[in-house]
Every structure is written in structure tokens, then in C-alpha cells.
Design a protein around this motif. Structure first.
Motif, PDB file in Angstrom:
ATOM      1  N   GLY A  74       7.194   2.537  -2.703  1.00 20.44           N
ATOM      2  CA  GLY A  74       6.883   3.941  -2.481  1.00 20.44           C
ATOM      3  C   GLY A  74       6.365   4.297  -1.111  1.00 20.44           C
ATOM      4  O   GLY A  74       5.995   5.444  -0.871  1.00 20.44           O
ATOM      5  N   GLY A  75       6.294   3.320  -0.205  1.00 18.88           N
ATOM      6  CA  GLY A  75       5.889   3.626   1.159  1.00 18.88           C
ATOM      7  C   GLY A  75       4.406   3.935   1.289  1.00 18.88           C
ATOM      8  O   GLY A  75       3.561   3.360   0.603  1.00 18.88           O
ATOM      9  N   ILE A  76       4.078   4.862   2.177  1.00 20.23           N
ATOM     10  CA  ILE A  76       2.700   5.305   2.402  1.00 20.23           C
ATOM     11  C   ILE A  76       2.600   6.783   2.065  1.00 20.23           C
ATOM     12  O   ILE A  76       3.384   7.594   2.569  1.00 20.23           O
ATOM     13  CB  ILE A  76       2.278   5.073   3.868  1.00 20.23           C
ATOM     14  N   LEU A  77       1.693   7.142   1.176  1.00 18.62           N
ATOM     15  CA  LEU A  77       1.535   8.518   0.698  1.00 18.62           C
ATOM     16  C   LEU A  77       2.863   9.056   0.152  1.00 18.62           C
ATOM     17  O   LEU A  77       3.185  10.230   0.292  1.00 18.62           O
ATOM     18  CB  LEU A  77       1.020   9.429   1.823  1.00 18.62           C
ATOM     19  N   GLY A  78       3.633   8.158  -0.478  1.00 20.70           N
ATOM     20  CA  GLY A  78       4.898   8.555  -1.072  1.00 20.70           C
ATOM     21  C   GLY A  78       6.016   8.773  -0.080  1.00 20.70           C
ATOM     22  O   GLY A  78       7.099   9.247  -0.454  1.00 20.70           O
ATOM     23  N   LYS A 335      -6.164  10.401   2.282  1.00 21.55           N
ATOM     24  CA  LYS A 335      -5.155  11.336   1.769  1.00 21.55           C
ATOM     25  C   LYS A 335      -4.491  12.133   2.901  1.00 21.55           C
ATOM     26  O   LYS A 335      -4.099  13.283   2.723  1.00 21.55           O
ATOM     27  CB  LYS A 335      -5.757  12.284   0.720  1.00 21.55           C
ATOM     28  N   THR A 336      -4.376  11.479   4.042  1.00 19.04           N
ATOM     29  CA  THR A 336      -3.769  12.123   5.206  1.00 19.04           C
ATOM     30  C   THR A 336      -3.424  11.055   6.235  1.00 19.04           C
ATOM     31  O   THR A 336      -3.943   9.929   6.178  1.00 19.04           O
ATOM     32  CB  THR A 336      -4.733  13.150   5.832  1.00 19.04           C
ATOM     33  N   LEU A 337      -2.581  11.427   7.198  1.00 22.86           N
ATOM     34  CA  LEU A 337      -2.281  10.560   8.333  1.00 22.86           C
ATOM     35  C   LEU A 337      -3.026  11.021   9.590  1.00 22.86           C
ATOM     36  O   LEU A 337      -2.759  10.511  10.680  1.00 22.86           O
ATOM     37  CB  LEU A 337      -0.773  10.527   8.596  1.00 22.86           C
ATOM     38  N   GLU A 338      -3.949  11.943   9.438  1.00 21.72           N
ATOM     39  CA  GLU A 338      -4.735  12.396  10.578  1.00 21.72           C
ATOM     40  C   GLU A 338      -5.603  11.235  11.078  1.00 21.72           C
ATOM     41  O   GLU A 338      -6.348  10.617  10.317  1.00 21.72           O
ATOM     42  CB  GLU A 338      -5.618  13.573  10.173  1.00 21.72           C
TER      43      GLU A 338
END
Length: 418
Positions: A74-78, A335-338
Motif C-alpha cells: 500500500g505504499g506510504i499513506l496509501g 498523517k502528512t508528508l509535510e
């Protein structure tokens, strides 16, 4: 270095190295594709050509396999993960240029690199300016997580201070306090030797040594000087092809019978490539594939080995694996890529056993963003009963916290964006 990789100059070396990591393209980055939209892009900068190429190839092999496994789950964060690999060619200017390209043109979410400590250090200036999360899988010079640390930069491999602290006492106890250093004259070697000297002099030791170019090939003058000094231990601090050449000449000069060998890193990639007589000495492994009391290690070894020529994974494979898994863990926690939120999430985050692959609990320390990994101290030996990669006997495991000392003593003062 690693099997099938020839450390020769020019185009043949580049082609051999790129073939070993699954056909990296000569004109464009290697991209791993998975199903889905809006990929998470991770830029991976390493010296695929040059004297450190075998170490870099192992890191890229580990990264390629890890991303493939992530995408199957599923990768990262879907979202699917794309790995964009660039060759720094063991050159600082090239490494910095590749960092700008990956961030400004390719719009990567994360940067990783470099095996060469000086390049990793230079890339930090780009990533901090651009506010991009940066993980250094395998560049050791202390200022990266010391006096020049950055809020956005984390390091997976040890500092030179950690490696030196872990093995100095063992070398003194077993062989004596008179040492000769053969050291590469760049960021890694300079800080490594300084840390060894500090520890040795505290124990009343004496030393001599030479600082040599990172890609040095002829060690005859230095080894003649070492023979004249008559040390208890010769510390070969060179890396990659240079370390291999030094080891071969050490054996040719008949020095194995005159003094002990030892130092910080004698990595599996190098051990495979030296004569049996030089497969000796007391060293540090930053990770080792044979950990019978850690079941997750065997699972990892069995899973990755078919993709790397049925060899055992090295510390370099592990460094890439942990670094990429750290990105996934940070993104899922934040819950973010920031970048800022991911960096905050990764600070003091304990790695689960299937990621750490280590006997003790480890984490990226909040105070300096250095991974407090276990350090394996022991003896190198010719291949044993467990196969061609059975090359090391672990005698002691030193925790990262014990080797590193307090974060406050590293000189790191993290400054976060307002």
C-alpha cells in the motif's frame, strides 16, 4: 567490494555498478512504479561510481527492495512510492547539483544520501534551505548530527565518535596502546581519527599515522612508515576500494605477522574482496545479518537475499531499509508528508522490531536526530560454516546511548522553523 562489482575507473565501473542494482539508467533516475495516483517521491543520492561505489550499490539495492515491499503493502499513506536514484560520483559539487535537481525539478518529498560524508554534509545545506526532510543512511562524519545539525536531517549510520568509542577499549586491552593510523583525508576520516586519538590518549596511548586521498591506491610509503614505527595495531580507516588496496598491500608486505589489524569499519563489501590473510582484526559492524536471538532479522535476511544475488544483506542494505521505513513511520504518525511535522514525528520515535532488526530498542534521538543503534564489536575471519558471508564473530554489543554519550555533548542545537 560486493560480488560482481569491479572497482575500476571509467565507464566499465559505472555500467557494472548500475547493473548490480537492477539497471539504473545512465541518463535518467531509476524509478520504481506502483499502482495509484500522486506518488510519494524519494530522492536517493549516492556515489554509484567512484571508490565508494560498492557501498553505494548495496544501499541502493536495499532501497530498491524496500520500496518494492512497501508498494506491495500500500505504499506510504496509501500512495505509491517512487525511488529516484542519482549518482553523486563521489564528488561534492555533483552531489549538491543532484540534490537541487531532485528537489526543484523532480519535486521529491524526501532526500536520502550520501555514503560520502562530505557530500552528505553539503547536501544538508540544500535540504535545510528547501525545507525537505533529509535522512543520511550512511555518511558518518560527526557534525551532521553534531555542531551543524539541522531540524530536517536525521542519520541512520553511527557517528565516528560512536564507532571509535565502541572499539577503542577492546583494541587497547587485547593488543596495546601504540597505534598507527591509515586514514582518508576527508570529513569521515578526519573526525574518525580525531575520536580514536582522543580515546587512545585518555588511556595513555601513543600514535603516528598518515592522512591520504580518499581514492588512494598506493600505500607503500605509508606502510613502510608503519613498519618502522612498530605499532601494536594498524588502524585501516580507509573506505571502499582504498581500504581493499591497503589491506592487500598490508598482506604483501608481510605485516600481518608484525602487528594487529583493527579500526572502526571493515564492511562486508570490503571483506569479501581481500585475501584470506587480511580477513582478520577487531572492528565494528553497524549491523550484522547473523543475530540468532532476533527472529525478525532472519525473516528480513530470507526475504531480501534472493533480490541481491542470494548473498546475505550487509549493514548498507539495513541502513537503506531503516531509513525508508523511518519515512513511512513518520508520515503515518504525522498523517502528512509535510517535512516539519514528519521530523517532529520521527524525533524519539522508537522503531518497531521488524524495522530496527536489532537486539535492543532503538530510536532517532530527539536531541540530535542520531539513530541510537546497537554497535556490534568483534572479529573478522575468513568464511565460516554458515557460508561465504559468515565473516564476523560478534563479541560484544554496545548500545548506541553508551557509545554516543549525551546529546547535549554533541554540540547539536536544533533550530526549528517558526
Amino acid at each position: 567490494m560486493s560480488d560482481g562489482i569491479r572497482l575500476t575507473a571509467g565507464r566499465r565501473k559505472f555500467l557494472a555498478a548500475t547493473a548490480a542494482v537492477g539497471g539504473l539508467q545512465l541518463s535518467s533516475p531509476f524509478i520504481i512504479k506502483a499502482r495509484g495516483d500522486v506518488p510519494v517521491k524519494i530522492g536517493f543520492i549516492d556515489p554509484i561510481t567512484g571508490s565508494l561505489s560498492a557501498l553505494a550499490v548495496s544501499e541502493v539495492e536495499g532501497a530498491k527492495w524496500t520500496v518494492d515491499q512497501m508498494n506491495k503493502k500500500g505504499g506510504i499513506l496509501g500512495r505509491p512510492v517512487q525511488l529516484l536514484v542519482e549518482d553523486s560520483a563521489n564528488d561534492t559539487g555533483t552531489g549538491v547539483q543532484k540534490a537541487h535537481k531532485l528537489i526543484e525539478r523532480d519535486k521529491v518529498d524526501v532526500i536520502m544520501g550520501d555514503v560520502n560524508s562530505g557530500i552528505a554534509y553539503a547536501i544538508m545545506g540544500v535540504t535545510s534551505d528547501k525545507k525537505v526532510l533529509h535522512i543520511v543512511p550512511g555518511g558518518h562524519t560527526d557534525p551532521i548530527t553534531g555542531k551543524d545539525c539541522k531540524w530536517n536531517t536525521f542519520r541512520t549510520c553511527n557517528t565516528t565518535a560512536m564507532d571509535a568509542a565502541a572499539v577503542t577499549g577492546e583494541l587497547v586491552k587485547r593488543f596495546g596502546k601504540k597505534w598507527f593510523f591509515v586514514t582518508p583525508d576527508y570529513a569521515y576520516g578526519q573526525t574518525l581519527q580525531a575520536n580514536f586519538v582522543k580515546n587512545l590518549e585518555k588511556l595513555g596511548g601513543t600514535w603516528q599515522g598518515d592522512m591520504l586521498p580518499i581514492a588512494n591506491a598506493d600505500f607503500s610509503a605509508t606502510l613502510i612508515k608503519a613498519k618502522a614505527f612498530k605499532p601494536d595495531v594498524l588502524l585501516n580507516n580507509m573506505g571502499g576500494a582504498a581500504q581493499i588496496n591497503c589491506m592487500k598491500q598490508f598482506v604483501q608486505f608481510g605485516m600481518a605477522k608484525e602487528m594487529a589489524l583493527g579500526g572502526a569499519l571493515f564492511e562486508i563489501e570490503a571483506i569479501r574482496s581481500v585475501p584470506k590473510e587480511a580477513q582478520t582484526g577487531w572492528w565494528v559492524m553497524e549491523w550484522y545479518w547473523n543475530q540468532p536471538n532476533v527472529p525478525q532479522v532472519k525473516e528480513f535476511v530470507d526475504a531480501i537475499s534472493p533480490s541481491i544475488g542470494n548473498r546475505k544483506p550487509t549493514a548498507r542494505h539495513w541502513m537503506a531499509y531503516v531509513s525508508l521505513q523511518a519515512v513511512k513511520l513518520a508520515a503515518e504518525k504525522a498523517k502528512t508528508l509535510e517535512a516539519v511535522k514528519m521530523a517532529q514525528a520521527l524525533s524519539d520515535l522508537e522503531l518497531p522490531p521488524d524495522v530496527s532488526l536489532s537486539p535492543n530498542k532503538i530510536k532517532y534521538r530527539a536531541g540530535d536526530h542520531q539513530l541510537m543503534s546497537d554497535i556490534f564489536v568483534g572479529q573478522v575471519h575468513p568464511p565460516g560454516p554458515d557460508g561465504p558471508d559468515d565473516l564476523f564473530k560478534v563479541e560484544e554489543i554496545v548500545t548506541g546511548e553508551k557509545a554516543a554519550g549525551p546529546a547535549e555533548e554533541t554540540g547539536c542545537k536544533l533550530v526549528w522553523p517558526s
